[in-house]
Write a protein that holds these residues in place. Structure first.
Motif, short mmCIF file in Angstrom:
data_model
loop_
_atom_site.label_atom_id
_atom_site.label_comp_id
_atom_site.label_asym_id
_atom_site.label_seq_id
_atom_site.Cartn_x
_atom_site.Cartn_y
_atom_site.Cartn_z
N MET A 166 48.72 45.34 42.47
CA MET A 166 48.17 45.72 42.09
C MET A 166 48.19 45.54 40.74
SD MET A 166 50.99 48.98 40.20
CE MET A 166 51.04 49.52 38.67
N TYR A 167 46.59 46.42 40.16
CA TYR A 167 45.96 45.90 39.15
C TYR A 167 45.85 46.37 38.04
CZ TYR A 167 41.66 43.88 37.05
OH TYR A 167 40.79 43.06 35.82
N HIS A 168 46.17 46.04 36.61
CA HIS A 168 45.97 47.41 35.30
C HIS A 168 44.93 46.39 34.46
CE1 HIS A 168 46.61 49.70 31.52
NE2 HIS A 168 46.91 48.18 31.74
N GLY A 169 43.90 47.25 33.69
CA GLY A 169 43.32 46.44 33.27
C GLY A 169 42.96 47.81 32.36
N ASP A 190 39.10 47.70 28.58
CA ASP A 190 38.24 47.81 28.66
C ASP A 190 37.25 46.69 29.55
OD1 ASP A 190 36.57 46.99 26.04
OD2 ASP A 190 36.64 45.28 26.58
N TRP A 191 37.16 45.48 29.62
CA TRP A 191 36.69 44.88 31.17
C TRP A 191 37.59 44.11 32.08
CZ3 TRP A 191 31.96 44.06 31.11
CH2 TRP A 191 30.59 43.78 29.90
N GLY A 192 38.67 44.56 30.88
CA GLY A 192 40.06 44.26 32.54
C GLY A 192 39.90 46.06 33.12
N ALA A 193 38.87 46.92 33.03
CA ALA A 193 39.29 48.06 33.50
C ALA A 193 37.06 47.79 34.37
CB ALA A 193 38.89 48.86 32.62
N ILE A 194 37.04 47.34 33.91
CA ILE A 194 35.29 47.30 34.37
C ILE A 194 35.71 46.38 35.41
CG2 ILE A 194 32.64 46.40 34.34
CD1 ILE A 194 33.46 48.00 31.45
N ILE A 195 36.41 44.80 35.06
CA ILE A 195 36.11 44.05 36.79
C ILE A 195 36.97 44.54 37.39
CG2 ILE A 195 36.92 41.75 36.52
CD1 ILE A 195 35.51 40.60 33.96
N GLY A 196 38.17 44.93 37.03
CA GLY A 196 39.24 45.41 38.06
C GLY A 196 38.86 46.69 38.59
N LYS A 197 37.58 47.30 38.77
CA LYS A 197 37.26 48.11 39.46
C LYS A 197 36.56 47.94 40.30
CE LYS A 197 34.50 53.04 40.10
NZ LYS A 197 33.36 53.95 40.02
N TYR A 198 35.74 46.26 40.20
CA TYR A 198 34.73 46.18 41.03
C TYR A 198 36.01 45.43 41.76
CZ TYR A 198 31.08 43.11 42.53
OH TYR A 198 30.36 42.53 43.69
N ILE A 199 36.67 44.61 41.51
CA ILE A 199 37.60 44.24 42.40
C ILE A 199 38.42 45.15 43.30
CG2 ILE A 199 40.39 43.20 42.17
CD1 ILE A 199 39.43 41.30 40.12
N ALA A 200 38.44 46.68 43.13
CA ALA A 200 39.80 47.28 43.16
C ALA A 200 38.22 48.05 45.25
CB ALA A 200 39.53 49.04 43.33
N ILE A 201 36.63 47.83 44.59
CA ILE A 201 36.07 48.44 45.30
C ILE A 201 35.35 46.97 46.38
CG2 ILE A 201 33.64 48.51 46.08
CD1 ILE A 201 33.89 49.97 43.16
N HIS A 202 34.90 45.41 46.40
CA HIS A 202 35.04 44.43 47.06
C HIS A 202 35.55 43.70 47.21
CE1 HIS A 202 30.83 45.77 45.92
NE2 HIS A 202 31.15 45.76 44.39
N HIS A 203 37.39 43.55 46.50
CA HIS A 203 38.22 42.68 47.28
C HIS A 203 39.36 44.01 47.35
CE1 HIS A 203 35.62 39.11 45.71
NE2 HIS A 203 35.22 40.05 44.62
N ASN A 204 39.39 45.32 47.86
CA ASN A 204 40.39 45.59 48.55
C ASN A 204 41.25 45.98 49.81
OD1 ASN A 204 38.53 46.78 50.08
ND2 ASN A 204 38.18 48.71 49.15
N ASP A 205 40.52 43.58 49.84
CA ASP A 205 41.48 43.50 51.12
C ASP A 205 43.07 43.21 50.78
OD1 ASP A 205 39.76 41.82 49.95
OD2 ASP A 205 40.04 40.50 52.30
N HIS A 206 42.51 42.72 49.43
CA HIS A 206 43.78 41.91 48.67
C HIS A 206 44.54 42.84 47.56
CE1 HIS A 206 43.10 38.50 51.07
NE2 HIS A 206 41.78 38.33 50.50
N CYS A 207 43.35 43.65 46.76
CA CYS A 207 43.63 44.31 45.72
C CYS A 207 44.35 45.64 46.58
CB CYS A 207 42.80 44.54 44.52
SG CYS A 207 43.41 45.72 43.17
N LYS A 208 45.31 45.95 46.40
CA LYS A 208 45.69 47.29 46.84
C LYS A 208 46.06 49.08 46.59
CE LYS A 208 45.33 45.78 50.98
NZ LYS A 208 43.70 46.27 52.13
N ALA A 209 46.36 48.93 44.96
CA ALA A 209 46.29 49.90 43.63
C ALA A 209 45.40 49.28 42.53
CB ALA A 209 48.25 49.67 43.87
#
Length: 415
Positions: A170-173, A175-194
Motif C-alpha cells: 500500500m502506498y501513501h503520499g 505533494d511529490w509523494g502524491a505525484i510519484i505515487g499516482k505514477y506508481i499506482a498506474i504503471h507499477h500496479n502489479d505491485h502497488c495494490k492500494a
C-alpha cells in the motif's frame, strides 16, 4: 560504490557538526529592505516571521530530534546507482501489511515522525512501515545527471519495495509523494495494490465514452459548474486547483516558486545553499501558506500552532547539513521539462484509492471527479489541517490510513 543494486547498509543519523558555522552565518545576516507598511504574507515571508525562527535556530538542539530518529532502523540502499535512505520498521503482528510513506517538497522523511511507530504497532491495522527520502533530498544521494523526474523516481521507489521483499504494498503520499505515487499506482500496479493520498491529481468528468455511459450526470454537473461556478455545484471550497498551473504566475500568484525551480533552479540554488536564512525563509513560506491557520491568525503568525519550531527546524537542518535544497528543487525542473504532469494527470487509476482531503491543502477536488478518474473506495474530508498533515493532524491521518489498510486487508487485495 561498493554496494550492489538492491543491497543495503545501516545508516546512522549524523551529528550536526556544522552548527557553529551556521550560528556565525545567522548572526551576520543582512536583512532585506522591506516596505514600511506590513502586508502580511502577500509578498512572501516577512522579516517579522523569519527572525524569531532564526533566533531559535541559533540555539537549536539537534540531539533531541536525532535521538528520536535513532529509535528507528535507518538504511541506505543502492537503487539505480544511488544510495537511497529509508526507515524500515517491520511490525511483529501477523495481520500487518506493507506501506510506504513518501514525502514531498519542502519536506523530508521526518514529516512522518509521529506516524511511524503508531502505524507499526497499531492494533486495528498494523503496517510494515517504509519511509524513504527521495533521491536528492536529505540523507539520500543526489542524482549526478539529468533525467531523474517523476517516472524515474517512481521506478526507483517501486524497486526499493521489491528489494525489501514487499511485492505487494500500500502506498501513501502527498505533494511529490502524491505525484510519484499516482505514477506508481498506474504503471507499477502489479505491485502497488492500494493508493492513499492527500493530494489527488485527476481530470474532471469530461464527456469521454466511459463517463457518458457510466457517469452521465457527473458530466452534466461538471459542465454546469463551468457556467455557474464550482462552489455552486460542488459546495463551497470543495474545488481548489492550486496545483493546476505549474509555472504560470499570471494565472496563479502562488506558483512563482514552481516557475523558478522548474526553469532556472541553478541560479536560485546559490542563495539557498550559502545562506541558512534564505533556506529557512524559502521553506517557511510554504509551511505557512500551505497549512491551516484560524482566520484571525492567518496574517499574524508564521508556523501554524500545530507545527512546533523544533519540528520545522529539524527539517530545515536536514536540508542544510546535507546541502540538498539545490538537488531537491531540480525535481521541478525535470518534471516541467519532461512534460510529466499530463502523463500523471491523464490516466485513470485502476487500483483501490483513498483520498483524505485536509481543509487547507493546496489542491482539493470534488468527489465526483475522483469517482470518475479512480477506483475510489474511501473519501474523507477534514475540517482542519493542510499540506503537511503528518505534522499538523497526525491522528486524523493515522486513523484514515488504518481504516483504509483494514479495508484492503479484509478484501484480500494484498493477499
Amino acid at each position: 560504490m561498493s554496494l550492489a543494486e538492491g543491497k543495503s547498509e545501516v545508516f546512522e543519523i549524523p551529528d550536526f557538526t556544522d552548527q557553529a558555522v551556521v550560528r556565525d552565518k545567522l548572526q551576520t545576516t543582512v536583512w532585506p529592505n522591506e516596505l514600511e507598511q506590513d502586508y502580511g504574507w502577500t509578498l512572501g515571508a516577512p522579516t517579522w516571521a523569519v527572525k524569531p525562527l532564526v533566533q531559535s535556530w541559533e540555539t537549536f538542539d539537534w540531539s533531541r530530534p536525532q535521538q528520536e530518529m535513532k529509535r528507528w532502523h535507518h538504511y541506505r540502499m543502492n537503487v539505480d546507482g544511488l544510495l537511497v535512505h529509508y526507515v524500515h520498521e517491520p511490525s511483529t503482528q501477523e495481520k500487518a501489511i506493507p506501506i510506504i510513506l513518501l514525502h514531498g517538497w519542502p519536506s523530508t522523511f521526518f514529516e512522518f515522525h509521529k506516524l511511524i511507530e503508531p502505524l507499526r504497532d497499531g492494533t486495528e491495522q498494523p503496517f510494515h512501515v517504509v519511509v524513504p527520502s527521495l533521491p536528492g533530498f536529505g540523507f539520500s544521494e543526489a542524482p549526478k545527471v539529468k533525467g531523474y523526474g517523476v517516472a524515474k523516481m517512481a521506478g526507483m521507489i517501486n524497486r526499493l519495495m521489491l528489494h525489501l521483499g514487499y511485492h505487494k504494498y500500500m502506498y501513501h503520499g502527498g505533494d511529490w509523494g502524491a505525484i510519484i505515487g499516482k505514477y506508481i499506482a498506474i504503471h507499477h500496479n502489479d505491485h502497488c495494490k492500494a493508493f492513499h493520498t492527500t493530494m489527488p491529481l485527476v481530470l474532471p468528468p469530461f464527456p469521454t465514452p466511459r463517463n457518458l455511459l457510466v457517469y452521465p450526470w457527473k458530466v452534466v454537473k461538471f459542465f454546469t459548474s463551468l457556467v455557474v461556478g464550482f462552489d455552486r455545484v460542488y459546495g463551497s471550497g470543495k474545488t481548489v486547483l492550486g496545483g493546476a498551473t505549474f509555472a504560470n504566475a499570471e494565472r496563479n500568484g502562488d506558483c512563482g516558486y514552481r516557475a523558478i525551480q522548474g526553469t532556472k533552479p541553478y541560479t536560485l540554488a546559490f542563495g539557498l545553499s550559502d545562506s541558512p536564512v534564505a533556506l529557512l525563509s524559502w521553506m517557511l513560506e510554504k509551511h505557512h501558506d500551505w497549512t491551516y491557520h484560524p482566520k484571525d491568525r492567518q496574517d499574524t503568525e508564521g508556523l501554524p500552532r500545530t507545527i512546533t519550531d523544533e519540528e520545522f527546524l529539524t527539517q530545515v537542518t536536514i536540508y542544510w547539513m546535507t546541502n540538498t535544497m539545490s538537488s531537491s528543487i531540480r525535481l521541478y525542473y525535470e518534471c516541467l521539462q519532461q512534460k510529466e504532469m499530463m502523463k500523471v494527470v491523464l490516466p485513470r487509476i485502476q487500483i483501490p484509492v483513498a483520498v483524505c482531503a485536509f481543509a487547507h491543502d493546496i489542491s482539493r477536488m470534488p468527489k465526483d471527479w475522483l469517482e470518475t478518474s479512480t477506483d475510489l473506495q474511501q473519501f474523507s474530508e477534514m475540517e482542519s489541517g493542510g499540506h503537511f498533515p503528518g505534522l499538523e493532524e497526525p491522528e486524523l491521518l493515522l486513523n484514515d490510513l488504518q481504516r483504509f489498510g483494514k479495508k484492503i486487508r479484509q478484501k484480500q487485495i494484498l493477499a
